[in-house]
Design a protein around this motif. Structure first.
Motif, PDB file in Angstrom:
ATOM      1  N   ALA A 284       0.868  -1.183   0.000  1.00  0.00           N
ATOM      2  CA  ALA A 284       0.000   0.000   0.000  1.00  0.00           C
ATOM      3  C   ALA A 284       0.901   1.229   0.000  1.00  0.00           C
ATOM      4  O   ALA A 284       1.717   1.413   0.906  1.00  0.00           O
ATOM      5  CB  ALA A 284      -0.917  -0.001   1.211  1.00  0.00           C
ATOM      6  N   GLU A 285       0.744   2.055  -1.017  1.00  0.00           N
ATOM      7  CA  GLU A 285       1.591   3.240  -1.150  1.00  0.00           C
ATOM      8  C   GLU A 285       0.975   4.478  -0.515  1.00  0.00           C
ATOM      9  O   GLU A 285       1.701   5.413  -0.180  1.00  0.00           O
ATOM     10  CB  GLU A 285       1.889   3.501  -2.633  1.00  0.00           C
ATOM     11  CG  GLU A 285       2.692   2.373  -3.274  1.00  0.00           C
ATOM     12  CD  GLU A 285       2.919   2.569  -4.758  1.00  0.00           C
ATOM     13  OE1 GLU A 285       2.269   3.455  -5.371  1.00  0.00           O
ATOM     14  OE2 GLU A 285       3.741   1.821  -5.321  1.00  0.00           O
ATOM     15  N   VAL A 286      -0.357   4.499  -0.373  1.00  0.00           N
ATOM     16  CA  VAL A 286      -1.038   5.666   0.197  1.00  0.00           C
ATOM     17  C   VAL A 286      -1.932   5.213   1.341  1.00  0.00           C
ATOM     18  O   VAL A 286      -2.900   4.481   1.124  1.00  0.00           O
ATOM     19  CB  VAL A 286      -1.875   6.414  -0.874  1.00  0.00           C
ATOM     20  CG1 VAL A 286      -2.609   7.599  -0.253  1.00  0.00           C
ATOM     21  CG2 VAL A 286      -0.999   6.868  -2.035  1.00  0.00           C
TER      22      VAL A 286
ATOM     23  N   SER B  12      -6.589   4.537   7.321  1.00  0.00           N
ATOM     24  CA  SER B  12      -7.267   4.592   6.030  1.00  0.00           C
ATOM     25  C   SER B  12      -6.261   4.233   4.936  1.00  0.00           C
ATOM     26  O   SER B  12      -5.156   4.778   4.909  1.00  0.00           O
ATOM     27  CB  SER B  12      -7.814   6.010   5.810  1.00  0.00           C
ATOM     28  OG  SER B  12      -8.353   6.153   4.523  1.00  0.00           O
ATOM     29  N   VAL B  13      -6.653   3.308   4.057  1.00  0.00           N
ATOM     30  CA  VAL B  13      -5.779   2.854   2.972  1.00  0.00           C
ATOM     31  C   VAL B  13      -6.491   3.085   1.645  1.00  0.00           C
ATOM     32  O   VAL B  13      -7.627   2.634   1.457  1.00  0.00           O
ATOM     33  CB  VAL B  13      -5.445   1.349   3.115  1.00  0.00           C
ATOM     34  CG1 VAL B  13      -4.546   0.885   1.974  1.00  0.00           C
ATOM     35  CG2 VAL B  13      -4.824   1.051   4.472  1.00  0.00           C
ATOM     36  N   SER B  14      -5.843   3.749   0.723  1.00  0.00           N
ATOM     37  CA  SER B  14      -6.385   3.936  -0.617  1.00  0.00           C
ATOM     38  C   SER B  14      -6.225   2.629  -1.399  1.00  0.00           C
ATOM     39  O   SER B  14      -5.101   2.163  -1.615  1.00  0.00           O
ATOM     40  CB  SER B  14      -5.649   5.061  -1.336  1.00  0.00           C
ATOM     41  OG  SER B  14      -6.063   5.133  -2.683  1.00  0.00           O
TER      42      SER B  14
ATOM     43  N   PRO C 213     -13.492   3.102  -2.343  1.00  0.00           N
ATOM     44  CA  PRO C 213     -12.098   3.417  -2.658  1.00  0.00           C
ATOM     45  C   PRO C 213     -11.116   3.306  -1.488  1.00  0.00           C
ATOM     46  O   PRO C 213      -9.914   3.387  -1.698  1.00  0.00           O
ATOM     47  CB  PRO C 213     -12.163   4.854  -3.164  1.00  0.00           C
ATOM     48  CG  PRO C 213     -13.409   5.411  -2.572  1.00  0.00           C
ATOM     49  CD  PRO C 213     -14.365   4.270  -2.455  1.00  0.00           C
ATOM     50  N   LYS C 214     -11.624   3.108  -0.273  1.00  0.00           N
ATOM     51  CA  LYS C 214     -10.720   3.024   0.882  1.00  0.00           C
ATOM     52  C   LYS C 214     -11.040   1.819   1.758  1.00  0.00           C
ATOM     53  O   LYS C 214     -12.180   1.371   1.824  1.00  0.00           O
ATOM     54  CB  LYS C 214     -10.807   4.291   1.717  1.00  0.00           C
ATOM     55  CG  LYS C 214     -10.304   5.517   0.969  1.00  0.00           C
ATOM     56  CD  LYS C 214     -10.044   6.659   1.894  1.00  0.00           C
ATOM     57  CE  LYS C 214      -9.624   7.880   1.138  1.00  0.00           C
ATOM     58  NZ  LYS C 214      -8.221   7.976   0.919  1.00  0.00           N
ATOM     59  N   ILE C 215     -10.013   1.327   2.414  1.00  0.00           N
ATOM     60  CA  ILE C 215     -10.122   0.316   3.464  1.00  0.00           C
ATOM     61  C   ILE C 215      -9.895   1.069   4.770  1.00  0.00           C
ATOM     62  O   ILE C 215      -8.990   1.916   4.843  1.00  0.00           O
ATOM     63  CB  ILE C 215      -9.056  -0.790   3.290  1.00  0.00           C
ATOM     64  CG1 ILE C 215      -9.320  -1.567   1.993  1.00  0.00           C
ATOM     65  CG2 ILE C 215      -9.019  -1.710   4.500  1.00  0.00           C
ATOM     66  CD1 ILE C 215      -8.208  -2.514   1.599  1.00  0.00           C
ATOM     67  N   TYR C 216     -10.712   0.779   5.785  1.00  0.00           N
ATOM     68  CA  TYR C 216     -10.614   1.490   7.060  1.00  0.00           C
ATOM     69  C   TYR C 216     -10.434   0.528   8.224  1.00  0.00           C
ATOM     70  O   TYR C 216     -11.000  -0.564   8.235  1.00  0.00           O
ATOM     71  CB  TYR C 216     -11.905   2.276   7.337  1.00  0.00           C
ATOM     72  CG  TYR C 216     -12.222   3.333   6.343  1.00  0.00           C
ATOM     73  CD1 TYR C 216     -11.597   4.572   6.383  1.00  0.00           C
ATOM     74  CD2 TYR C 216     -13.164   3.107   5.345  1.00  0.00           C
ATOM     75  CE1 TYR C 216     -11.906   5.553   5.459  1.00  0.00           C
ATOM     76  CE2 TYR C 216     -13.487   4.091   4.421  1.00  0.00           C
ATOM     77  CZ  TYR C 216     -12.848   5.309   4.491  1.00  0.00           C
ATOM     78  OH  TYR C 216     -13.154   6.278   3.567  1.00  0.00           O
TER      79      TYR C 216
END
Length: 176
Positions: A44-46, A64-66, A91-94
């Motif tokens: 995960a880059e962002v 939060s992961v994009s 669009p995100k994993i939380y």
């Protein structure tokens, strides 16, 4: 007089707390899994990690992961990952936790992990260490994609199948 005492009590309870965020240059989040052909890994880059901490607890943790920043180095695999995780709709994993305990070099407790729009309570037990300029938290979470309504991706007309279980390894340097 009551207002002054209440204010002093609130101040005393929060004096040792500090708000933190992850230093992205010194933090990592890696997803690992298997397939019928080979093991795989995506980075995960962002992502962001924020919250409040003191010597005994972490509060208001928000990770939060994009989804579209999760990269394997292979564009076809990345596209299959985004499709499986329903990235266009989610669009995100939380991961969110109200309170986690800091005990004997570990951060422990329950929080809610949301993937592809589906939420589930999970327990974490991460190693923690005070460092110069911050606090290092590292751990591993193993889960099944199907528990979050995610169908493990396939490729090559179904001849390559991804395993249901994935492992998430993280190391965050938390700074003030």
């Amino acid at each position: 007089m009551k207002i002054i005492l209440t204010s002093l009590l609130v101040f005393a309870l929060t004096i040792d707390q500090w708000q933190f965020k992850a230093d992205p240059a010194k933090s990592t989040l890696v997803v690992q899994g298997t397939s019928s052909v080979h093991d795989w890994e995506s980075v995960a880059e962002v992502f962001s990690v924020t919250g409040t901490m003191n010597d005994t607890e972490v509060t208001n943790l928000d990770v939060s992961v994009s989804v579209k920043s999760i990269k394997s180095g292979k564009s076809i695999m990345d596209d299959k990952t985004y499709e499986a995780l329903k990235a266009d709709k989610h669009p995100k994993i939380y991961f969110k936790a109200e309170t986690l305990k800091v005990v004997n070099g570990h951060v422990k407790g329950d929080g809610t992990l949301t993937i592809a729009g589906k939420s589930k309570r999970i327990t974490i037990d991460a190693a923690s260490q005070s460092t110069t300029g911050g606090y290092k938290i590292s751990g591993v979470v193993t889960l099944k994609m199907s528990e979050y309504g995610v169908t493990p991706p396939t490729a090559m007309f179904g001849t390559m199948q991804t395993g249901d279980q994935v492992t998430i390894q993280y190391q965050f340097l938390l700074i003030k």
